[in-house]
Design a protein around this motif. Structure first.
Motif, PDB file in Angstrom:
ATOM      1  N   CYS A  90       0.858  -1.105  -0.043  1.00 65.20           N
ATOM      2  CA  CYS A  90      -0.051  -0.033   0.047  1.00 65.20           C
ATOM      3  C   CYS A  90       0.979   1.209  -0.101  1.00 65.20           C
ATOM      4  O   CYS A  90       1.396   1.445   0.982  1.00 65.20           O
ATOM      5  N   LEU A  91       0.849   2.092  -1.123  1.00 62.54           N
ATOM      6  CA  LEU A  91       1.550   3.099  -1.395  1.00 62.54           C
ATOM      7  C   LEU A  91       0.683   4.316  -0.978  1.00 62.54           C
ATOM      8  O   LEU A  91      -0.165   4.767  -1.772  1.00 62.54           O
ATOM      9  N   VAL A  92       1.053   5.429  -0.041  1.00 62.80           N
ATOM     10  CA  VAL A  92       0.326   6.421   0.292  1.00 62.80           C
ATOM     11  C   VAL A  92       1.059   7.679  -0.154  1.00 62.80           C
ATOM     12  O   VAL A  92       2.466   7.714  -0.007  1.00 62.80           O
ATOM     13  N   CYS A  93       0.393   8.408  -1.142  1.00 60.04           N
ATOM     14  CA  CYS A  93       1.303   9.401  -1.613  1.00 60.04           C
ATOM     15  C   CYS A  93       1.044  10.761  -0.708  1.00 60.04           C
ATOM     16  O   CYS A  93       0.030  10.988   0.267  1.00 60.04           O
ATOM     17  N   THR A  94       2.201  11.128  -0.090  1.00 59.74           N
ATOM     18  CA  THR A  94       2.399  12.199   0.758  1.00 59.74           C
ATOM     19  C   THR A  94       2.578  13.673  -0.109  1.00 59.74           C
ATOM     20  O   THR A  94       3.330  14.459   0.646  1.00 59.74           O
ATOM     21  N   GLY A  95       2.337  13.814  -1.233  1.00 59.58           N
ATOM     22  CA  GLY A  95       2.695  15.197  -2.117  1.00 59.58           C
ATOM     23  C   GLY A  95       1.756  16.314  -1.352  1.00 59.58           C
ATOM     24  O   GLY A  95       1.040  15.833  -0.471  1.00 59.58           O
ATOM     25  N   THR A  96       2.014  17.363  -1.837  1.00 63.43           N
ATOM     26  CA  THR A  96       1.452  18.497  -0.958  1.00 63.43           C
ATOM     27  C   THR A  96       0.045  18.491  -1.236  1.00 63.43           C
ATOM     28  O   THR A  96      -0.701  18.627  -0.232  1.00 63.43           O
ATOM     29  N   ALA A  97      -0.565  18.096  -2.272  1.00 59.93           N
ATOM     30  CA  ALA A  97      -1.972  18.073  -2.334  1.00 59.93           C
ATOM     31  C   ALA A  97      -2.757  17.265  -1.520  1.00 59.93           C
ATOM     32  O   ALA A  97      -3.602  17.412  -0.906  1.00 59.93           O
ATOM     33  N   ILE A 129       3.989  -1.266   3.894  1.00 60.49           N
ATOM     34  CA  ILE A 129       3.338   0.291   3.753  1.00 60.49           C
ATOM     35  C   ILE A 129       4.664   1.147   3.088  1.00 60.49           C
ATOM     36  O   ILE A 129       5.685   1.062   3.613  1.00 60.49           O
ATOM     37  N   GLN A 130       4.276   1.893   2.033  1.00 58.87           N
ATOM     38  CA  GLN A 130       5.399   2.668   1.529  1.00 58.87           C
ATOM     39  C   GLN A 130       4.603   3.999   1.495  1.00 58.87           C
ATOM     40  O   GLN A 130       3.660   4.123   1.327  1.00 58.87           O
ATOM     41  N   VAL A 131       5.581   5.120   1.464  1.00 58.06           N
ATOM     42  CA  VAL A 131       4.993   6.581   0.972  1.00 58.06           C
ATOM     43  C   VAL A 131       5.759   6.898  -0.426  1.00 58.06           C
ATOM     44  O   VAL A 131       6.745   6.555  -0.613  1.00 58.06           O
ATOM     45  N   ALA A 132       4.879   7.556  -1.155  1.00 60.63           N
ATOM     46  CA  ALA A 132       5.257   8.315  -2.206  1.00 60.63           C
ATOM     47  C   ALA A 132       5.470   9.720  -2.107  1.00 60.63           C
ATOM     48  O   ALA A 132       4.721  10.335  -1.362  1.00 60.63           O
ATOM     49  N   ARG A 133       6.645  10.303  -2.868  1.00 56.74           N
ATOM     50  CA  ARG A 133       6.660  11.864  -2.760  1.00 56.74           C
ATOM     51  C   ARG A 133       5.529  12.494  -3.234  1.00 56.74           C
ATOM     52  O   ARG A 133       5.257  13.382  -2.845  1.00 56.74           O
ATOM     53  N   CYS A 134       5.224  11.935  -4.425  1.00 61.34           N
ATOM     54  CA  CYS A 134       3.892  12.626  -5.139  1.00 61.34           C
ATOM     55  C   CYS A 134       3.769  11.717  -6.427  1.00 61.34           C
ATOM     56  O   CYS A 134       4.783  11.524  -7.139  1.00 61.34           O
ATOM     57  N   LEU A 140      -6.568  14.103  -7.442  1.00 61.87           N
ATOM     58  CA  LEU A 140      -7.362  12.774  -7.193  1.00 61.87           C
ATOM     59  C   LEU A 140      -7.290  12.704  -5.575  1.00 61.87           C
ATOM     60  O   LEU A 140      -7.369  11.646  -4.829  1.00 61.87           O
ATOM     61  N   ALA A 141      -6.382  13.754  -4.941  1.00 58.02           N
ATOM     62  CA  ALA A 141      -5.879  13.910  -3.663  1.00 58.02           C
ATOM     63  C   ALA A 141      -7.023  13.633  -2.663  1.00 58.02           C
ATOM     64  O   ALA A 141      -8.095  14.100  -2.729  1.00 58.02           O
ATOM     65  N   PRO A 142      -6.853  12.696  -1.478  1.00 52.75           N
ATOM     66  CA  PRO A 142      -5.803  11.967  -1.167  1.00 52.75           C
ATOM     67  C   PRO A 142      -5.682  10.631  -2.032  1.00 52.75           C
ATOM     68  O   PRO A 142      -6.757  10.144  -2.175  1.00 52.75           O
ATOM     69  N   ALA A 143      -4.525  10.097  -2.418  1.00 48.35           N
ATOM     70  CA  ALA A 143      -4.520   9.067  -3.346  1.00 48.35           C
ATOM     71  C   ALA A 143      -3.582   7.943  -2.547  1.00 48.35           C
ATOM     72  O   ALA A 143      -2.567   8.365  -1.988  1.00 48.35           O
ATOM     73  N   VAL A 144      -4.088   6.888  -2.906  1.00 51.24           N
ATOM     74  CA  VAL A 144      -3.120   5.766  -2.277  1.00 51.24           C
ATOM     75  C   VAL A 144      -3.014   4.678  -3.600  1.00 51.24           C
ATOM     76  O   VAL A 144      -4.172   4.576  -4.457  1.00 51.24           O
ATOM     77  N   VAL A 145      -1.922   3.903  -3.725  1.00 51.00           N
ATOM     78  CA  VAL A 145      -2.063   2.793  -4.466  1.00 51.00           C
ATOM     79  C   VAL A 145      -1.728   1.648  -3.796  1.00 51.00           C
ATOM     80  O   VAL A 145      -0.826   1.608  -3.086  1.00 51.00           O
ATOM     81  N   ILE A 146      -2.574   0.574  -4.068  1.00 49.41           N
ATOM     82  CA  ILE A 146      -2.681  -0.558  -3.564  1.00 49.41           C
ATOM     83  C   ILE A 146      -2.257  -1.509  -4.738  1.00 49.41           C
ATOM     84  O   ILE A 146      -3.273  -1.779  -5.617  1.00 49.41           O
TER      85      ILE A 146
END
Lengths: 170, 553
Positions: A90-97, A129-134, A140-146
């Motif tokens: 599960c990749l959680v986007c932590t970009g600014t938006a 669990i991973q985080v992505a910069r953006c 589509l914020a907040p977005a995650v990729v599973i």
């Protein structure tokens, strides 16, 4: 990364294995040029899911580079991992938006339910669990990729149910 | 293929395109793909086939259309009607009513929930009306994986013109005349950069396309690479012709697999037509492009770090001069331009530098693409003339703030930029005015924050980013960003007092002035700009901390 891992680690590279063959094909295509290192590492991680030391040594040898240099490159870039990833990611986007729209709440939910911080994997190796910069999908914020599927506009409260349904966990 | 053969092909493809009564574009930009547009595309294709309409209606994928949070989007051309949140269920309605009976369906149109009467011609909608698309001109209108469609809308004509009719000096003069500036953020005059690389004599020169879009909250380069890759290739070939380079590299983020695969397809197609290779358009000019996939390091957007990364090394920067224009990849003169900058080259060569200067401000000509996101009503990808005010962008195009909340700040330039408050919303956006406000243009990420955002937390968020992304080579950045982050954390968690705030300001200035590369030099910007415009939030927090700390002895 000492001698002990060397003996404990099961042998990954095998001349008959298709993954090894594809890696060697990528090395051959690069004609042993040292500047192809990052591209070869991309191929290797694509094949094996991570970069075990055995693979690092193999690539170093093939590209005529010191293993330390390859290790240095692997640890410099976020994309490369020395550790095996979970069965599901599960990749959680932590970009600014995503941040502005609640990415931290999603991470908090994950920590509450699965006791996982970014970069960690459950004990049974089922979920990582991973985080992505953006992700660059800021609309589509907040977005995650599973597992390569983008879940757009995730309501933080639904985090657990969405992850469970997508990864088949109870 | 030589000049005449190209002209013939171009005319033939244009006629072919005009044979269709309708063209239906299904947005396959990153946002719409994530909302399931691929299925819409295949469903639509099979329905058109079932109904025997293939001869009259062309269905194709397209790049990003703009209003990303309304996806999946479908556009009917030539009417320019856009339908939003299209599902396989309402495809039939759109096909039957709009395409077959010429009766557009307002209740499915873009922004139908927000407009009293949605616009049948989407270009008349305020979201599009205030925009001016040069870079994004083809984005959302052509299939990014079809070189034929690109050529049919006039693609590669600028390249044909440059190689056959202009000398490298004339190409450079045209770019200089256009006053185009680097769109990666710093705004260095592009023509001057071309000229510098051109003047160095070397056996080998390189052209690099910087697609390492690392700013969180930015997706302009991604959209251009995914939506119109041939435009970037054409820009690279013209640039190579002008400076005398024979090898190009396109450095694209590993996080953008779609961009990589579409760019790869485009390179192959261009090679096949002889637009890349040993003899570009049957001339004596040789140029080819290789893709380099980034591996996730923000600092690689810095040009010397980018060179190191292309050479297969850790992406750490080095002091400049020498600039890459003199000594870049493998010590050879290297022209490095951002994706958006390169996407501007072909239109400038085609229409002339003078044409480009008619848009924008005196110091910043042309347009700028912004990725509008955050708490704004309509997030998406937009392109406006330089000098457009933030108010126009956020309120007229973006439709204002979501959920009736109050605007608080607009963040430009990502972790290297700053937060701009309400009182400066009417400032015309260009490189100089944003710098005066303590922010930067940056690559074009524009995040809108509402009253619920805590600005100390925002500063901490960006500082954490810079701390993580610092490559570690120079001390001010490696240690400074960590200390600044810890201090901000102490403020937020109630441990800091007035003295800490003073130290914070001192250290921020020190990191800004002493760091080796742009990452460190600009890392304190978000902090300094929040201190400048939202000082009362810091004061209040410090006051609370001091009271609590005193009470607890």
């Amino acid at each position: 990364m000492t001698g002990s891992t060397k003996t404990e680690e099961p042998k990954i590279l095998n001349a008959d294995d298709s993954r090894t063959k594809l890696l060697n094909a990528a090395i051959k295509k690069s004609k042993g040029r040292p500047d192809a290192l990052i591209q070869v590492l991309h191929t290797a991680q694509g094949m094996f899911g991570y970069l075990p030391l055995e693979v690092i040594r193999h690539i170093a040898h093939a590209l005529h580079l010191p293993a330390s240099r390859v290790y240095g490159v692997v640890t410099f870039y976020h994309f490369f991992s020395l550790k095996q990833k979970g069965e599901h990611t599960c990749l959680v986007c932590t970009g600014t938006a995503c941040y502005v729209k609640g990415a931290q709440e999603i991470l908090d939910q994950i920590e509450d339910h699965y006791h996982l911080k970014p970069g960690q994997v459950t004990e049974d190796n089922k979920l990582g669990i991973q985080v992505a910069r953006c992700l660059g999908a800021c609309g589509l914020a907040p977005a995650v990729v599973i597992d390569d599927e983008v879940i757009p506009k995730l309501n933080p409260e639904d985090t657990q149910s969405v992850i469970d349904s997508k990864t088949g966990a109870a | 293929m030589d000049y005449h053969e190209f002209e013939e092909l171009s005319a033939k493809l244009k006629t072919q395109e005009s044979m269709n009564s309708h063209k239906i574009c299904v947005c396959c930009g990153a946002g719409c793909l994530s909302s399931g547009s691929e299925k819409i595309l295949t469903d639509l294709q099979s329905r058109v086939k079932e109904q025997g309409l293939e001869d009259k209606i062309k269905v194709s994928a397209s790049g990003c259309m703009g209003p990303c949070n309304q996806g999946p989007l479908v556009k009917i051309k030539p009417d320019e009607t856009i339908y939003e949140t299209v599902s396989s269920e309402n495809l039939d309605t759109i096909l039957d009513q709009h395409v077959k009976q010429q009766k557009p369906v307002p209740e499915l149109m873009l922004f139908h929930e927000f407009r009293d009467t949605p616009y049948t011609n989407a270009l008349e909608d305020p979201f599009f009306k205030e925009q001016h698309k040069i870079v994004l001109h083809n984005c959302g209108n052509i299939d990014p994986e079809s070189i034929d469609e690109y050529i049919a809308v006039g693609g590669y004509r600028a390249l044909a013109r440059a190689i056959n009719l202009l000398s490298p000096e004339e190409v450079i003069a045209e770019i200089k005349h256009s006053r185009l500036r680097g769109r990666g953020g710093a705004g260095f005059p592009t023509g001057l950069k071309f000229e510098t690389v051109y003047k160095y004599v070397a056996d080998q020169k390189y052209v690099v396309c910087n697609g390492d879009e690392g700013d969180p909250g930015a997706f302009m380069d991604r959209s251009v690479l995914e939506g119109d890759p041939h435009r970037v290739i054409e820009g690279m070939v013209i640039a190579a012709y002008a400076v005398g380079a024979s090898q190009g590299f396109a450095y694209i983020r590993g996080e953008y697999p779609t961009a990589i695969s579409r760019f790869e397809t485009a390179i192959k197609q261009a090679r096949k037509l002889g637009l890349l290779g040993k003899s570009v358009m049957n001339s004596s000019f040789a140029f080819d492009i290789e893709i380099r996939i980034g591996a996730g390091a923000f600092v690689c957007g810095e040009e010397t770090a980018l060179c190191a990364s292309i050479e297969g090394k850790r992406g750490t920067p080095r002091p400049r001069p020498p600039y890459p224009a003199e000594s870049g990849l493998w010590g050879k003169p290297t022209l490095i331009n951002n994706v958006e900058t390169l996407a501007n080259i072909a239109p400038i060569i085609e229409h002339g530098g003078e044409w480009y200067t008619q848009l924008g401000t005196t110091k910043s000509a042309g347009t700028k693409v912004f990725a509008l996101a955050g708490k704004v009503q309509y997030s998406g990808l937009i392109e406006v003339p330089m000098g457009t005010s933030l108010r126009k962008i956020i309120f007229d195009i973006g439709g204002g703030i979501q959920d009736g909340k109050k605007f608080k700040a607009a963040q430009t330039g990502g972790p290297s930029g700053g937060c701009i408050p309400e009182q400066h919303l009417d400032t015309p956006v260009d490189y100089e005015s944003l710098a005066e406000l303590g922010s930067i243009m940056g690559s074009g990420g524009l995040i809108v924050m509402d009253e619920t955002s805590n600005m100390i937390d925002v500063a901490k968020y960006f500082m954490e980013f810079c701390m993580d992304e610092s490559c570690g080579k120079c001390v001010p950045c490696r240690v400074g960003t960590k200390q600044l982050y810890d201090m901000l954390d102490r403020i937020v968690t109630g441990k800091a007092v007035q003295r800490d705030l003073d130290l914070l300001k001192q250290l921020a200035v020190m990191v800004k002035e002493c760091s080796l590369c742009g990452l460190g030099m600009s890392a304190p910007n978000p902090l300094l700009s929040t201190l400048r415009y939202f000082h009362e939030e810091y004061d209040e927090q410090i006051r609370k901390n001091e009271i609590l700390l005193q009470a607890n002895g």
